[in-house]
Structures are given as structure tokens and as C-alpha cells.
Design an enzyme around this catalytic site. Sequence first.
Site, PDB file in Angstrom:
ATOM      1  CD  GLU A 129      -2.831   1.394   0.692  1.00 52.23           C
ATOM      2  OE1 GLU A 129      -3.940   2.283   0.368  1.00 52.23           O
ATOM      3  OE2 GLU A 129      -2.895   0.969  -0.535  1.00 52.23           O
ATOM      4  CB  THR A 182      -4.334   7.692  -2.186  1.00 56.00           C
ATOM      5  OG1 THR A 182      -5.505   6.503  -2.920  1.00 56.00           O
ATOM      6  CG2 THR A 182      -3.919   7.999  -0.645  1.00 56.00           C
TER       7      THR A 182
END
Length: 311
Positions: A129, A182
Site C-alpha cells: 500500500e 491518494t
Amino acid sequence: MVTAFAPATVANLNCGFDVLGLAIETPGDEVSVWWNDVGEVRIVKIEGDDGKLSYLPEENTATGGILTMFEMVGKGSRGIDVAIKKKMPFGSGLGSSAASAVAGVMAVNKLMGSPFTKTELVEFALDGEVIASGSRHADNVAPSMMGGIVLIKSYHPLEIVQLPVPEGLWVTVIHPQIEILTKEARNILPKEIGLKEAIIQTGNIAGFVSALYTGDFELMGKSMTDRFAEPYRAALIPQFDLMRTKAMLHGAISFGISGSGPSVFAFSKGEETALKVATAVKSLLNNLKIETNSYTSAINQSGAKAWHDLG
């Protein structure tokens, strides 16, 4: 060969920035793995990414955690080949990078004979991630792996609390087909939050957790307001306020940004209301010539899964 599926997620849930998330049934990503004789982790195939993803294992979220696992258990003479099947849009706010990271470590764990628990696998998935988001936040990774609604009680050490899911709770997700990365969405947030806002947000998250345990949908709706991220990120999402108005008029309990956006989500009591909310919000965006995808789902309480794949 082993294949794993990891579901999409809704993170933050308005009042729980970086500490709350849930899993939905679809969409999700698949990763398949098998042994090779070269002693290395290799990405051999990527589907559904429109050529955007790197074949270098250290630069791909699906293999970041696999590399850590591979180092920990010892390389030996065997390596691992990896095939990635992206079934989620990039920059959607649905945890696309997290799903790939989770599916990767889930598949390799089963290939190795399941030496790690799902909780332990979350730590490995975070290594994937971080490649996409630049930070080790588990509010997508943990629910994608574990299923249900999760609270990240602590990051150092990582402590994950699975929260109860009230009967009849459904979620509607609307994805306007624009991309918000993000990293970019995190960069527009302030580095510090005022004491007044922090107190309000603390009360909201406490109210939300209480509502999950008691099944109090009214308290749940009152608690799901965001003082941290929504004031800054809402401007990135077309017609955000109008979408909220439509959703609430059609019976939604709450409405907010899914992760960093542009996807938005609504909680509803029951499938019928959740579908009405989806229709109303999609109709609004379609009339404005904004293409959308929508997903209506009960909370996915099983999370990631892996199986031996003969194909």
C-alpha cells in the site's frame, strides 16, 4: 497455482480518518501466484491496467508485500511468479491499491501453506500500500483483508478491532469516472487540526462505534460527519453537495467521501433504500453528463479469500 481475491473498501467512514473502513462485496482485484525455479519474485502478467502498472516488483503494490514475505521466509532456490488482474478503477477511492496488495500476500500465504494469520498479513500488505499512497495507512488494507467494519486502534504496534455490523446495514457506492490520486488528496489536507475540530471528531467516532454495537441507525447518521478531510476534498468531487442532498432525500442514513474520492458512499437501512439512493444519485450525475459506476452491497464480512486454481 493459487489465486486470491480481495474486495474493494470504503475508508474513513466520515468520522474515522485513517482509522475506520469497511469491505463491500464487489468490485475487487485478483492475484495469482505459482512457484518458479529462478529464485526471484517476478511479475509475468498484468491485465486490466491499461498499461499503467510497473512490472518491477518493488514498484507494484501487488508485490510490495510479497517481497517482504519472501525475504522473511527465506528465498531458497524457488521464486514466485505473479499474475495480476485489475478489476477496479485507479484513483477511485475504493482501495484499489490496497486490494492488490492484500490479494498478493493472501495468495502467497496459501501457496506457502498458510504460515501467517490474516492479521499478520495486514502488516505485509501495508508494504504494498505504501508504494501507491506514500503512507502506511490500514483503513483500506485491514477491511479488505479481514472483512466487515474495522477500527485501527493503533499503528505502532498495529492493533485492529473488528466492529459489529448491525443487521440491515447496506452501503451504496457511486464512482464518478474521474481520477483522484491518494497522494494528491492527502497533500491538500492541513498538517494540523484545531482542538475544537478534534473534540467534535472524537465525539463523532465514539458515537459511531456505539451505534454499531447498539444498532442505533439514528445515532449512526448523526455521528457520521467529517471535520478533517471532507471540508478540503469535497471541492475535488463534482456536484458533491447535490449528491448528498439527493441521497438523504431518498432515505440514506449518511453520505460522504469514500477514502480520498472521487467515489462517494451512503449508508442505508435495507437493500431497497440503498438501491433507491443509488438510482437517485446516478440519475443526477447522468443528467449532468458525468459517467458513473455504482455498487450496492451489504457489508462484506469475509474479506479476502484464496484458493488453489487448476486453471
